[in-house]
Design an enzyme around this catalytic site. Sequence first.
Site, PDB file in Angstrom:
ATOM      1  N   LYS A   9     -27.569  15.728 -35.506  1.00 11.02           N
ATOM      2  CA  LYS A   9     -28.812  14.974 -35.423  1.00 11.02           C
ATOM      3  C   LYS A   9     -28.912  14.447 -34.001  1.00 11.02           C
ATOM      4  CE  LYS A   9     -30.631  11.315 -35.481  1.00 11.02           C
ATOM      5  NZ  LYS A   9     -31.563  10.677 -34.447  1.00 11.02           N
ATOM      6  N   GLU A  47     -18.148   6.178 -30.354  1.00 13.06           N
ATOM      7  CA  GLU A  47     -18.121   5.790 -28.938  1.00 13.06           C
ATOM      8  C   GLU A  47     -19.375   4.959 -28.731  1.00 13.06           C
ATOM      9  OE1 GLU A  47     -19.392   5.315 -25.608  1.00 13.06           O
ATOM     10  OE2 GLU A  47     -19.383   7.453 -25.103  1.00 13.06           O
ATOM     11  N   CYS A 100     -22.810   5.365 -20.568  1.00 12.09           N
ATOM     12  CA  CYS A 100     -22.074   4.423 -21.416  1.00 12.09           C
ATOM     13  C   CYS A 100     -20.958   3.716 -20.658  1.00 12.09           C
ATOM     14  CB  CYS A 100     -21.529   5.138 -22.651  1.00 12.09           C
ATOM     15  SG  CYS A 100     -20.657   6.662 -22.306  1.00 12.09           S
ATOM     16  N   GLU A 158     -25.000  -4.861 -22.565  1.00 12.07           N
ATOM     17  CA  GLU A 158     -25.181  -3.543 -21.968  1.00 12.07           C
ATOM     18  C   GLU A 158     -26.662  -3.321 -21.675  1.00 12.07           C
ATOM     19  OE1 GLU A 158     -23.486   0.954 -22.651  1.00 12.07           O
ATOM     20  OE2 GLU A 158     -24.111  -0.175 -24.413  1.00 12.07           O
TER      21      GLU A 158
END
Length: 503
Positions: free
Chosen positions: A195, A271, A306, A406
């Site tokens: 997906k 992750e 990331c 973040e």
Amino acid sequence: MADATTPLTRDDWHGRAATLRPEGRHFIGGQLLPSRSGATFDCINPATGAVLAQVAQGDAADIDLAVSTAQAAWADRRWRGLAPRQRMDVLLRFADTLERHADELALLETLDMGKPISDVLNIDLPEVLRTIRYFAECIDKIDGAVTHTAPGSLHMIVHEPLGVVGAISPWNYPLLMAIWKVAPALAAGNCVVLKPSEQAPLSCIRMAQLFVESGGPAGVFNVVNGLGPEAGKALALHPDVAKLTFTGSTAVGKLLLAYAGQSNMKRVALETGGKSPQIFFDDVYDLDAAVDRAIGGIYDNAGQVCNAGSRLLVQRGIHDAFVARFVERSAQLYTPGDPLDPATTLGPVVSAAHRGNVLAHVERAREQGAHQAMGDADAAMPDTGAFVAPTLFTGTNGAMDINRLEVFGPVASVMAFDTEDEAIALANDSVYGLAAAVWTADLNRAHRCVGALEAGVVWVNCFGDGDMTQPFGGYKQSGNSRDKHIDSLRSYMQGKSAWFNLG
């Protein structure tokens, strides 16, 4: 791929884009299929706001079809039943096929996500090919064991694939992050339902088609498009999915763990981002080189990375020189513009909505007292598209949101420190622990810092370096998985103990 001696120009790429007809349907069982509900969503070019394609909006019914298709392929052993070298040959042909279609895949990715075309061709796609070829070569390197037992007994430990693997991949590196999951899962002998992010699904659809064109059996690698709360949730809850692998936000990762518990206790590999610190001591070998790498560590891919090194911890003795050099060089290294222009080094962020999120973080940093040293509203940015100017804040501290949340955009912050212990404390003061870097000429100090930093990846006098032998993953709320490396392939397998009574 374009001939290296005659690289394509901006006009060439725009000419190809004008004739491109992206495919937006699901790819299930070797066929392109609409959603069972007929629903679609618009795929938007973030550089222009134009609609690229109508993409099938999958839900639980489409996920169920894809999983049952993959389960049928698993049951009849059309993939896992091949000899290891046969699976290896298919994956190597798959890499070769992707290489031949590199220009097409790069164009899809640039239009879909906004990444500069040069970055896709020179960074992302070569890494995609290396990943597939590495895991292909690992296939016949997985050994079992025969243990020492009493006479009359034989004990073997063997490693087998899990079954159907569900993969949910992000939009920041659409092909690369997907293939970090798909390649080891396929190499281990599993079947896959992917997906991709609804923000950038087009290159992944094409990649799955090319797997079948390379000789991969239909039904082994399937793609279902859709939104996370619908298609992603259905994949995570599906009782026939043996493992779920995900790259994305921490909040969604926590939901996926809950869904696994609510369904079949499937394995979940996460992750989930980071807030990576880079520590610059005043004895750094080459300040100019270190600053250039610091700039790349946060502004590459418009900061949508990331492990972006967004927290810059700079020893007070070099702080002012570091900041001045950072501001000067950022303008020289990152040129915003049309992502289809090979000269562009800074594209838009993935969407107008995400641009709003990034700018909200910038405004919050100002409100909390951070000094904006770079990234003024009058920066020379394109008139259209979801562009964000490279931004730097100084005078920050560990309590500010800019150092705790973040941002996932081209926004960096600087914190000054005096001692090594203070730097380590600042670096570790985060719920994340994906990556970190240390810049120093003192080998003993570097060694101490590597041991003290709470991060799954630590770079010394570099940032972002590595190859396929390097496990990639984090500590704390950055997740629990490791991509790349042969251990990633092993994580898509399970051990079986077989005890024989030879009586």
